[in-house]
Enzyme design. Structure first.
Site, PDB file in Angstrom:
ATOM      1  N   HIS A 297      -7.488   8.049  -1.747  1.00 30.99           N
ATOM      2  CA  HIS A 297      -7.659   8.474  -3.136  1.00 30.99           C
ATOM      3  C   HIS A 297      -7.814   9.998  -3.207  1.00 30.99           C
ATOM      4  O   HIS A 297      -7.256  10.642  -4.093  1.00 30.99           O
ATOM      5  CB  HIS A 297      -8.915   7.834  -3.742  1.00 30.99           C
ATOM      6  CG  HIS A 297      -8.912   6.331  -3.754  1.00 30.99           C
ATOM      7  ND1 HIS A 297      -9.757   5.585  -2.989  1.00 30.99           N
ATOM      8  CD2 HIS A 297      -8.173   5.436  -4.456  1.00 30.99           C
ATOM      9  CE1 HIS A 297      -9.555   4.298  -3.207  1.00 30.99           C
ATOM     10  NE2 HIS A 297      -8.589   4.176  -4.090  1.00 30.99           N
TER      11      HIS A 297
ATOM     12  N   MET B 214      -9.203   2.085  -8.662  1.00 27.91           N
ATOM     13  CA  MET B 214     -10.223   1.074  -8.930  1.00 27.91           C
ATOM     14  C   MET B 214     -11.552   1.485  -8.284  1.00 27.91           C
ATOM     15  O   MET B 214     -12.464   0.672  -8.143  1.00 27.91           O
ATOM     16  CB  MET B 214      -9.775  -0.288  -8.409  1.00 27.91           C
ATOM     17  CG  MET B 214      -8.501  -0.772  -9.114  1.00 27.91           C
ATOM     18  SD  MET B 214      -8.263  -2.532  -9.058  1.00 27.91           S
ATOM     19  CE  MET B 214      -8.102  -2.805  -7.308  1.00 27.91           C
TER      20      MET B 214
ATOM     21  N   GLN C  65       1.775   5.706  -1.706  1.00 27.03           N
ATOM     22  CA  GLN C  65       2.875   4.908  -1.137  1.00 27.03           C
ATOM     23  C   GLN C  65       2.369   3.620  -0.500  1.00 27.03           C
ATOM     24  O   GLN C  65       3.100   2.655  -0.342  1.00 27.03           O
ATOM     25  CB  GLN C  65       3.643   5.728  -0.086  1.00 27.03           C
ATOM     26  CG  GLN C  65       4.910   5.017   0.368  1.00 27.03           C
ATOM     27  CD  GLN C  65       5.499   5.593   1.636  1.00 27.03           C
ATOM     28  OE1 GLN C  65       5.538   6.806   1.783  1.00 27.03           O
ATOM     29  NE2 GLN C  65       5.925   4.731   2.546  1.00 27.03           N
TER      30      GLN C  65
HETATM   31  P1  AMP Z   1      -6.766   1.433  -5.666  1.00 22.92           P
HETATM   32  O1  AMP Z   1      -8.095   2.034  -5.987  1.00 22.92           O
HETATM   33  O2  AMP Z   1      -6.727   0.637  -4.409  1.00 22.92           O
HETATM   34  O3  AMP Z   1      -6.143   0.739  -6.855  1.00 22.92           O
HETATM   35  O4  AMP Z   1      -5.802   2.656  -5.375  1.00 22.92           O
HETATM   36  C1  AMP Z   1      -5.653   3.706  -6.296  1.00 22.92           C
HETATM   37  C2  AMP Z   1      -4.512   4.589  -5.869  1.00 22.92           C
HETATM   38  O5  AMP Z   1      -4.775   5.102  -4.572  1.00 22.92           O
HETATM   39  C3  AMP Z   1      -3.180   3.815  -5.778  1.00 22.92           C
HETATM   40  O6  AMP Z   1      -2.139   4.637  -6.252  1.00 22.92           O
HETATM   41  C4  AMP Z   1      -3.050   3.572  -4.307  1.00 22.92           C
HETATM   42  O7  AMP Z   1      -1.723   3.430  -3.870  1.00 22.92           O
HETATM   43  C5  AMP Z   1      -3.675   4.826  -3.734  1.00 22.92           C
HETATM   44  N1  AMP Z   1      -4.094   4.599  -2.354  1.00 22.92           N
HETATM   45  C6  AMP Z   1      -4.849   3.555  -1.897  1.00 22.92           C
HETATM   46  N2  AMP Z   1      -4.964   3.630  -0.554  1.00 22.92           N
HETATM   47  C7  AMP Z   1      -4.274   4.721  -0.167  1.00 22.92           C
HETATM   48  C8  AMP Z   1      -3.999   5.334   1.092  1.00 22.92           C
HETATM   49  N3  AMP Z   1      -4.476   4.835   2.226  1.00 22.92           N
HETATM   50  N4  AMP Z   1      -3.235   6.452   1.117  1.00 22.92           N
HETATM   51  C9  AMP Z   1      -2.731   6.972  -0.034  1.00 22.92           C
HETATM   52  N5  AMP Z   1      -2.962   6.451  -1.250  1.00 22.92           N
HETATM   53  C10 AMP Z   1      -3.712   5.346  -1.316  1.00 22.92           C
END
Ligand code: AMP
Length: 296
Positions: free
Chosen positions: A51, A44, A162
């Site tokens: 990310h 997002m 994760q």
């Molecule tokens: P989001 O933009 O929050 O929807 O996250 C996009 C992707 O990044 C999703 O697969 C999340 O699980 C991953 N993600 C978000 N925060 C972390 C983190 N701290 N470590 C690893 N992956 C993450």
């Protein structure tokens, strides 16, 4: 190239920014015909190191890396933070470029959910517990947008963090149940130096809340230490975790759980397939974290 599309160049490389699902699908179809392996990283936006670690894994394993940036309206409830979700496209573009993304897919909401849209992916049980209890439409939105992104970007492999453990479980279940033709890889949670799991929503925290938010990781570590030292009574571990979090005046527990790592069914006795999961509010900001447990 149409007016809405963009191509960024540095000395070494080129990165395309596409808005139109059809264009991306056509491009990825051509990549597939050329035998290229496509990796998709759905996000997002408001990118951070978490990310970036997904992008790096995709870069290592795939020939073409597609990063989607879409604040997906269907996964937000009516009282959630859709409108104020942090955004910074320029910074995201720079990070994506530096990490070796080939294509950013950055759709307008209307191109994903046009007039007359009515198709959603729902799972039976997995989305009902944990985060699903306080976010009842969330996983329907997540499963739907991921199914759409898989159909648009045609990835051989998609990379998820994760940190969003239940999301990973839902996506893996959907891919298996619907015979989707791709692999899902889960990447370990990236943390700040002091242990807080990185999240775009950390930007909402007041300094005092930010400090107290360390209790999430600490409670998970307590659970890990207890199980490693042979404690199997889930109730005892949960009490210790809750007590620690409740000692922080800014923290309000949404849930603390010890569950089966695949089905997310609550455990009374810790097994070798257990995960500790929690969600805690600091003011209006809801943070989540988890840790897979090993028994002593
Ligand atoms: P989001 O933009 O929050 O929807 O996250 C996009 C992707 O990044 C999703 O697969 C999340 O699980 C991953 N993600 C978000 N925060 C972390 C983190 N701290 N470590 C690893 N992956 C993450």
């Amino acid at each position: 190239m149409s007016a809405t599309e963009k191509s960024l160049r540095s000395k070494e490389r080129k990165m395309a920014i596409l808005h139109d699902p059809k264009r991306l699908q056509e491009l990825m179809n051509r990549m597939r015909l050329k035998g290229r392996r496509i990796g998709l990283v759905p996000t997002m936006g408001y990118l951070h190191e978490g990310h970036a670690s997904l992008i790096r894994a995709a870069r290592k394993q795939c020939d073409v890396v597609v990063l989607s940036i879409f604040v997906n309206p269907t996964q937000f409830g009516p009282s959630e933070d859709l409108d104020k979700y942090p955004r910074d496209m320029e910074r995201d573009e720079a990070i994506a470029m530096a990490e070796g993304v080939d294509v950013i897919y950055y759709p307008e909401p209307d191109s994903m959910y046009g007039p007359g849209y009515q198709t959603y992916v729902t799972l039976e049980d997995l989305p009902d517990t944990h985060c699903g209890e306080s976010r009842p439409v969330h996983f329907r939105g997540v499963a739907t947008v991921c199914a759409k992104l898989f159909n648009i970007a045609l990835p051989h492999k998609a990379f998820f963090g994760q940190k969003d453990y239940q999301q990973c479980a839902v996506i893996k279940r959907m891919v298996e149940d619907l015979n989707m033709n791709l692999e899902i890889e889960t990447i370990p949670t990236v943390r700040e130096a002091d242990g807080l799991a990185m999240s775009s929503r950390n930007a909402y925290l007041e300094p005092e809340q930010r400090e107290q938010a360390l209790c999430l990781g600490e409670a998970l570590n307590m659970a890990a230490e207890m199980t490693a030292s042979g404690v199997t009574d889930a109730g005892k571990i949960l009490r210790a975790m809750r007590e620690h979090i409740e000692s922080k005046p800014e923290a309000r527990i949404d849930y603390v759980s010890l569950a089966d790592a695949d089905t997310l069914e609550e455990l009374e006795t810790i097994t070798d397939r257990a995960v500790a999961l929690l969600a805690v509010y600091f003011g209006k900001t809801r943070l989540i974290d988890n840790k897979v447990l090993t028994t002593g």
